[in-house]
Design a protein around this motif. Structure first.
Motif, PDB file in Angstrom:
ATOM      1  N   SER A   1       0.824  -1.202   0.000  1.00  0.00           N
ATOM      2  CA  SER A   1       0.000   0.000   0.000  1.00  0.00           C
ATOM      3  C   SER A   1       0.861   1.256   0.000  1.00  0.00           C
ATOM      4  CB  SER A   1      -0.956  -0.034   1.196  1.00  0.00           C
ATOM      5  OG  SER A   1      -1.880   1.032   1.139  1.00  0.00           O
TER       6      SER A   1
ATOM      7  N   HIS B   1      -8.798   1.195   2.464  1.00  0.00           N
ATOM      8  CA  HIS B   1      -8.997   0.212   1.392  1.00  0.00           C
ATOM      9  C   HIS B   1     -10.437  -0.312   1.366  1.00  0.00           C
ATOM     10  CE1 HIS B   1      -4.718   0.332   0.664  1.00  0.00           C
ATOM     11  NE2 HIS B   1      -4.521   0.139   1.943  1.00  0.00           N
TER      12      HIS B   1
ATOM     13  N   GLN C   1      -5.697   2.739  -5.236  1.00  0.00           N
ATOM     14  CA  GLN C   1      -5.082   2.079  -4.082  1.00  0.00           C
ATOM     15  C   GLN C   1      -5.820   2.355  -2.771  1.00  0.00           C
ATOM     16  OE1 GLN C   1      -1.414   3.579  -2.225  1.00  0.00           O
ATOM     17  NE2 GLN C   1      -0.377   1.883  -3.249  1.00  0.00           N
TER      18      GLN C   1
ATOM     19  N   VAL D   1      -5.417  -4.537  -0.724  1.00  0.00           N
ATOM     20  CA  VAL D   1      -3.991  -4.796  -0.895  1.00  0.00           C
ATOM     21  C   VAL D   1      -3.811  -6.286  -1.148  1.00  0.00           C
ATOM     22  CG1 VAL D   1      -1.705  -4.650   0.166  1.00  0.00           C
ATOM     23  CG2 VAL D   1      -3.445  -2.922   0.694  1.00  0.00           C
TER      24      VAL D   1
END
Length: 331
Positions: A92, A202, A251, A256
């Motif tokens: 990340s 995320h 992202q 991830v």
């Protein structure tokens, strides 16, 4: 297994109180980098690294810059000691250091982007509060199903980090997290507990951060990587740097895919993984997935001060990744 070495860079969650004392051990160039980061980001980086308590360091606006500075300093020292990676990757946030390491991004631009990223994620976390939880010992399909069941009405839960085949991190609203934790415990998880983080990274709760970063990342020049670079967004080699720009933006809301990233590096023949940054979370995950490889911290590699091909046999350390995951996650 060959002795080729990859540099892997940790993300948010690897910071710790007093990390500035270790940064100083990396030499005067590291201290100069911290001062340079202060000019670019407007944060008192040196003081925060040395004096800030854990609660202050948990703020993504602070944590992300500090981890980046420490990792950039480690990268510089490893190069000075003669280490030359065959590939790089970052978990990340660590992907920004990997971009510097492969020649796609310069240090100053990375510092500016990460400062912007941290502010955007902190703002999104305040506007849409949430959390994250580590789930250990359940199949991925089970964890995904539990997230789906917990996502009702305004509540949402998603898999945020595919850290290893046995360790996943979920993110979402607090009530959804509690339901996932309870269901995972009932399903026989070895561990299922909240992580001490300030937001649901995320996940869709970071959509505001994604929107804030769109214009900033859109105009940043990215050079073609000079050495192989594996993205933790896709878990694959980056072959089209222009197309990758969209992955870098995604992202903050995308999971991830660290287990896929390590698999790709291993298939390339990587036999040594150097965690170039603070902490040893990635080393613990690596030992779980690639036991035959050698997993070194920054200090391990600097003390050996030898090119990868001159190193002895595989590392046999038994450090547990699970212990670190209970306390930290990386974003």
């Amino acid at each position: 297994m060959t002795a080729t070495a990859a540099f892997v860079f940790p993300g948010q969650g690897s910071q710790f109180p007093g990390m500035g004392h270790e940064l100083n051990r990396l030499g005067p160039q590291a201290r100069a980098l911290a001062l340079r980061a202060e000019d670019i980001t407007g944060l008192p980086v040196a003081d925060l690294m040395t004096c800030a308590p854990a609660a202050t360091l948990a703020d993504p606006e602070i944590a992300q810059v500090l981890v980046l500075v420490w990792s950039l300093a480690a990268l510089d020292q490893l190069r000075q000691k003669g280490w030359r990676p065959c590939a790089v990757a970052g978990h990340s946030l660590g992907e920004y250091t990997a971009l510097v390491a492969c020649g796609s991004l310069d240090q100053d631009t990375a510092l500016s982007l990460v400062a912007c990223r941290g502010r955007a994620m902190a703002h999104a976390a305040r506007n849409r509060p949430g959390g994250m939880a580590a789930i250990v010992g359940l199949p991925a399909q089970t964890v995904q199903a539990l997230c789906t069941e917990a996502s009702t009405g305004p509540d949402v839960a998603v898999v945020a980090n595919w850290n290893s085949p046995r360790q996943l991190v979920v993110a979402g609203t607090v009530s959804a997290m509690e339901r996932v934790i309870a269901a995972a415990t009932g399903a026989g998880a070895l561990r299922a507990r909240r992580l001490a983080v300030g937001g649901a990274y995320h996940s869709p709760l970071m959509n505001e951060a994604h929107a804030r970063l769109r214009d900033r990342l859109g105009g940043v020049p990215l050079d073609v990587p000079r050495i192989p670079f594996v993205s933790s967004v896709t878990g694959r080699h980056v072959t089209d740097i222009d197309a990758y720009r969209g992955d870098l933006l995604a992202q903050v809301i995308a999971p991830v895919r660290w287990s896929d990233t390590v698999r790709t590096l291993t298939e390339r023949g990587v036999g040594t993984y150097i965690e170039a940054g603070p902490g040893r979370v990635l080393g613990g995950l690596g030992r779980e997935m690639v036991r035959a490889a050698r997993h070194l911290t920054t200090w391990d590699a600097l003390h050996r001060a030898a090119p990868p091909e001159a190193l002895p046999g595989p590392d046999t350390g038994t450090h547990s990744a699970s212990t670190d995951l209970e306390q930290r996650t990386t974003t």
